[in-house]
Motif scaffolding. Sequence first.
Motif, short mmCIF file in Angstrom:
data_model
loop_
_atom_site.label_atom_id
_atom_site.label_comp_id
_atom_site.label_asym_id
_atom_site.label_seq_id
_atom_site.Cartn_x
_atom_site.Cartn_y
_atom_site.Cartn_z
N ASP A 38 -5.08 3.52 3.36
CA ASP A 38 -5.55 4.03 2.07
C ASP A 38 -7.00 3.62 1.79
O ASP A 38 -7.48 3.73 0.67
CB ASP A 38 -4.63 3.57 0.94
CG ASP A 38 -4.66 2.07 0.71
OD1 ASP A 38 -5.46 1.37 1.38
OD2 ASP A 38 -3.89 1.58 -0.13
N HIS A 46 0.85 -1.18 0.00
CA HIS A 46 0.00 0.00 0.00
C HIS A 46 0.89 1.23 0.00
O HIS A 46 2.06 1.17 0.35
CB HIS A 46 -0.91 0.03 1.24
CG HIS A 46 -1.90 -1.08 1.28
ND1 HIS A 46 -3.22 -0.93 0.92
CD2 HIS A 46 -1.77 -2.38 1.66
CE1 HIS A 46 -3.85 -2.09 1.07
NE2 HIS A 46 -3.01 -2.97 1.52
N ASP A 47 0.31 2.37 -0.38
CA ASP A 47 1.08 3.61 -0.37
C ASP A 47 0.89 4.40 0.93
O ASP A 47 1.39 5.51 1.06
CB ASP A 47 0.73 4.49 -1.57
CG ASP A 47 -0.75 4.83 -1.64
OD1 ASP A 47 -1.49 4.44 -0.71
OD2 ASP A 47 -1.16 5.49 -2.60
N LYS A 48 0.16 3.80 1.88
CA LYS A 48 -0.01 4.41 3.20
C LYS A 48 0.21 3.34 4.27
O LYS A 48 0.29 2.16 3.95
CB LYS A 48 -1.40 5.03 3.31
CG LYS A 48 -1.57 6.27 2.44
CD LYS A 48 -2.87 7.00 2.75
CE LYS A 48 -2.98 8.27 1.91
NZ LYS A 48 -4.23 9.02 2.22
#
Length: 224
Positions: free
Chosen positions: A107, A84-86
């Motif tokens: 996210d 994930h980007d978070k």
Amino acid sequence: MNSDRNVDPYVGGYFVGHTRPVIQVRFSPDGSAIATNSADSTVVLWDLKSVVRCPRFSEHAKRDGFVNIWEPKAHCICQEFLFHDKPLRSVDFHPTGPSMLVAASDDKSVKLWQIDQKKFITSFASRLVRSAKFSPNGQLIVSCGDENSLRIFDMKSGERVWCLTEEKGLGRQLAWHPNGNIVAVALSCCRVKVFDRIPQELVQLYQVYSEPAGGIFATKLQML
């Protein structure tokens, strides 16, 4: 589980090793070890039959959306995935084997991954998710979080098969009963609720905490 329900709980032992609060605890499948992760950015694997601390893994310097998969006997990363980007809140292996993993993130998604192929499979839309777990038979995924609801998805179709709105607290952690029909959720309102997904009703309510439940939560329910 002890069949004598009149026996009060007692501390059978404890381990000291983290320098900051423990966030989650998971038993190994055979019950011989416990893995703990902490706010000190480490994961420690404890042997329940020994007082000696088992391997410590400390590659997470920050909550960066990566999942690191280690061999328990080696102090090295076997595989590293950017899921994930978070920040990630929860990861869970499929019960039939380590080739599939579900991850929940800030996210606002629950994502399914094929580990051996390093392949993204699908995602389940949601709000801020705190926990996502496979059912014991691997056919369902349950999630909870800051959406004030408990959601159950069919893993193959991706369809939501049940959604329960919780009015008094936010979901923090989840656990399935081995029979696959019972699921428990730890809430920010200091409660633990146990639901039967077949009639879709509450079967037990525990109000035993003075602080929000869910920092540490059992991974299997054996009491019913």
